[in-house]
Design a protein around this motif. Structure first.
Motif, PDB file in Angstrom:
ATOM      1  N   LYS A 166       0.811  -1.219   0.000  1.00 43.96           N
ATOM      2  CA  LYS A 166       0.000   0.000   0.000  1.00 43.96           C
ATOM      3  C   LYS A 166       0.844   1.269   0.000  1.00 43.96           C
ATOM      4  N   ASP A 167       1.951   1.213   0.727  1.00 43.80           N
ATOM      5  CA  ASP A 167       2.769   2.417   0.898  1.00 43.80           C
ATOM      6  C   ASP A 167       3.865   2.554  -0.155  1.00 43.80           C
ATOM      7  N   LEU A 168       4.102   1.503  -0.925  1.00 46.70           N
ATOM      8  CA  LEU A 168       5.183   1.522  -1.916  1.00 46.70           C
ATOM      9  C   LEU A 168       4.664   1.211  -3.305  1.00 46.70           C
ATOM     10  N   ASN A 169       5.384   1.679  -4.291  1.00 47.07           N
ATOM     11  CA  ASN A 169       5.182   1.200  -5.655  1.00 47.07           C
ATOM     12  C   ASN A 169       6.131   0.011  -5.784  1.00 47.07           C
ATOM     13  N   LEU A 170       5.628  -1.171  -5.455  1.00 45.17           N
ATOM     14  CA  LEU A 170       6.456  -2.371  -5.342  1.00 45.17           C
ATOM     15  C   LEU A 170       6.554  -3.107  -6.676  1.00 45.17           C
ATOM     16  N   ILE A 171       7.781  -3.250  -7.173  1.00 41.12           N
ATOM     17  CA  ILE A 171       8.025  -3.959  -8.434  1.00 41.12           C
ATOM     18  C   ILE A 171       8.578  -5.343  -8.122  1.00 41.12           C
ATOM     19  N   GLN A 172       7.881  -6.387  -8.591  1.00 39.90           N
ATOM     20  CA  GLN A 172       8.304  -7.759  -8.311  1.00 39.90           C
ATOM     21  C   GLN A 172       8.336  -8.643  -9.561  1.00 39.90           C
ATOM     22  N   ASN A 173       8.235  -8.030 -10.720  1.00 35.73           N
ATOM     23  CA  ASN A 173       8.144  -8.831 -11.943  1.00 35.73           C
ATOM     24  C   ASN A 173       9.468  -8.940 -12.691  1.00 35.73           C
ATOM     25  N   ILE A 174      10.578  -8.610 -12.026  1.00 40.18           N
ATOM     26  CA  ILE A 174      11.900  -8.712 -12.651  1.00 40.18           C
ATOM     27  C   ILE A 174      12.602  -9.952 -12.135  1.00 40.18           C
ATOM     28  N   ASP A 175      13.151 -10.745 -13.036  1.00 35.35           N
ATOM     29  CA  ASP A 175      13.841 -11.976 -12.665  1.00 35.35           C
ATOM     30  C   ASP A 175      14.984 -11.660 -11.706  1.00 35.35           C
ATOM     31  N   TYR A 176      15.188 -12.568 -10.744  1.00 34.76           N
ATOM     32  CA  TYR A 176      16.204 -12.358  -9.703  1.00 34.76           C
ATOM     33  C   TYR A 176      17.558 -11.955 -10.282  1.00 34.76           C
ATOM     34  N   ALA A 177      18.002 -12.640 -11.319  1.00 33.57           N
ATOM     35  CA  ALA A 177      19.326 -12.391 -11.891  1.00 33.57           C
ATOM     36  C   ALA A 177      19.449 -11.000 -12.506  1.00 33.57           C
ATOM     37  N   ASN A 178      18.326 -10.346 -12.770  1.00 34.56           N
ATOM     38  CA  ASN A 178      18.351  -9.043 -13.452  1.00 34.56           C
ATOM     39  C   ASN A 178      17.993  -7.870 -12.547  1.00 34.56           C
ATOM     40  N   ILE A 179      17.738  -8.124 -11.267  1.00 40.54           N
ATOM     41  CA  ILE A 179      17.306  -7.053 -10.357  1.00 40.54           C
ATOM     42  C   ILE A 179      18.370  -5.969 -10.218  1.00 40.54           C
ATOM     43  N   ALA A 180      19.600  -6.375  -9.970  1.00 41.24           N
ATOM     44  CA  ALA A 180      20.676  -5.397  -9.784  1.00 41.24           C
ATOM     45  C   ALA A 180      20.887  -4.570 -11.054  1.00 41.24           C
ATOM     46  N   THR A 181      20.840  -5.223 -12.204  1.00 43.58           N
ATOM     47  CA  THR A 181      21.016  -4.527 -13.480  1.00 43.58           C
ATOM     48  C   THR A 181      19.889  -3.527 -13.707  1.00 43.58           C
ATOM     49  N   ALA A 182      18.671  -3.919 -13.366  1.00 46.12           N
ATOM     50  CA  ALA A 182      17.524  -3.039 -13.540  1.00 46.12           C
ATOM     51  C   ALA A 182      17.672  -1.784 -12.683  1.00 46.12           C
ATOM     52  N   PHE A 183      18.131  -1.953 -11.453  1.00 47.49           N
ATOM     53  CA  PHE A 183      18.321  -0.796 -10.562  1.00 47.49           C
ATOM     54  C   PHE A 183      19.434   0.103 -11.094  1.00 47.49           C
ATOM     55  N   ALA A 184      20.532  -0.512 -11.520  1.00 47.07           N
ATOM     56  CA  ALA A 184      21.656   0.261 -12.054  1.00 47.07           C
ATOM     57  C   ALA A 184      21.258   1.037 -13.305  1.00 47.07           C
ATOM     58  N   SER A 185      20.244   0.510 -14.026  1.00 43.41           N
ATOM     59  CA  SER A 185      19.773   1.161 -15.252  1.00 43.41           C
ATOM     60  C   SER A 185      18.752   2.263 -14.982  1.00 43.41           C
ATOM     61  N   GLY A 186      18.377   2.424 -13.715  1.00 46.49           N
ATOM     62  CA  GLY A 186      17.481   3.524 -13.372  1.00 46.49           C
ATOM     63  C   GLY A 186      16.112   3.144 -12.842  1.00 46.49           C
ATOM     64  N   THR A 187      15.824   1.863 -12.720  1.00 46.23           N
ATOM     65  CA  THR A 187      14.524   1.427 -12.216  1.00 46.23           C
ATOM     66  C   THR A 187      14.509   1.458 -10.689  1.00 46.23           C
TER      67      THR A 187
END
Length: 337
Positions: A166-187
């Motif tokens: 409720k309090d966050l815009n929670l993103i959970q649809n990114i594969d585990y192996a790609n989470i760090a890359t997604a954050f580094a890319s600006g997500t």
């Protein structure tokens, strides 16, 4: 003639002297092959790598084959299908198998980590003490639904007054192996990361560790060696030797210098700088993430169930005595020095 006979006898005795040591119990010890599937490759599992590189498994007569099977679902599939003998994965996976009505339960027999291994990483530096309420309204890059990192993360968030859904815009649809890359890319503005990625991000200015989910969620059987009950029943000696080797590594990791530990596991992280490995090991050891023995405590088990229940992933409380076997870990704790 006498000399010839005596020469033959002496020669025979010399041959026996060579043969007997080669046939001694220690040299005749059969080597048992054990296939391990680890849920991910992480400094978090330092005791496992140390047990391999320092020869502790070999001392026990075990030939260990280690494979990384990314994700709890893949690791458990490999175990249930017979692709591996032992899984290193979160205890919640054994509970999921039981909930599906398996006739051959997956049993936890040696705990390796006793806290969550993820850290809350912010894209921007946080000045002064961190206030959890500052997360409200932000985009949070989380972990897979139903996985231990996400459940422990949600538990810690709720503990600090944050409803993750409720309090966050929670993103959970990114594969585990790609989470760090997604954050580094600006997500996302915040992300939940393991070491050594968290330390690498800090050094590269891509993010900053502001809290530990391991500290916030408390002790629990986070990563445990487990096997099917049928395998344990048939291979008790192998499981005992395996647990002995792990206990020796656990003892060593608690007393060795951070540099020694880093050197012993560096071959498993060829693309990671030594100082990063050292920083990661230091962070995990300081917060008590490495279990000092393989025993899965009932209090920790109940904490796990509470966390799963809070995440809505528990159909009913899983029986501790059915899914945990501390026999081997207790013996190892008492005998291995």
């Amino acid at each position: 003639m006498f000399r010839r006979r005596w020469s033959v006898i002496v020669t025979g005795l010399l041959i026996l002297c060579l043969i007997i040591p080669a046939c001694s119990p220690s040299s005749m010890q059969e080597t048992a092959k054990v296939r391990i599937g680890e849920v991910t490759r992480s400094v978090f599992y330092a005791p496992q790598y140390a047990a391999i590189t320092k020869g502790y498994f070999q001392e026990q007569g075990l030939d260990v084959e280690l494979t990384t099977t990314p994700g709890g679902d893949k690791t458990m599939t490999a175990l249930l299908s017979g692709g591996i003998d032992i899984a290193l994965v979160g205890s919640e996976t054994s509970i999921y198998v039981q909930q599906q009505g398996s006739g051959d339960p997956v049993v936890n027999f040696a705990q390796m980590t006793q806290t969550d291994g993820t850290f809350l990483v912010s894209r921007n530096k946080v000045e002064g003490p961190f206030d959890w309420s500052s997360l409200k309204g932000t985009t949070f890059l989380g972990q897979r639904k139903g996985g231990m990192p996400q459940m422990a993360g949600e538990f810690a968030l709720r503990k600090n007054g944050i409803d993750p859904h409720k309090d966050l815009n929670l993103i959970q649809n990114i594969d585990y192996a790609n989470i760090a890359t997604a954050f580094a890319s600006g997500t996302g503005e915040y992300v939940q990361l393991y070491e050594p990625t968290a330390t690498v991000f800090e050094q590269e200015g891509k993010g900053y560790v502001i809290a530990s989910f391991g500290v916030e969620s408390g002790k629990l059987p986070y990563t445990v060696f487990m096997a099917k009950k049928s395998f344990i029943d048939k291979n008790g000696v192998t499981i005992e030797k395996f647990t002995n080797a792990l206990q020796k590594a656990q003892n060593w990791v608690q007393t060795a210098s951070i540099e020694e530990i880093a050197d012993s596991i560096a071959s498993y992280f060829p693309d990671t700088k030594k100082e990063v490995i050292m920083g990661s090991v230091q962070r995990y050891r300081d917060q008590g993430s490495f279990a000092t023995d393989g025993i899965v405590d009932e209090a920790e088990w109940n904490n796990l169930l509470d966390i799963m229940q809070g995440a809505g992933e528990l159909q009913q409380r899983a029986d501790y005595k059915t899914l945990v076997n501390n026999e081997f870990a207790q013996k190892a704790k008492e005998s291995v020095k």
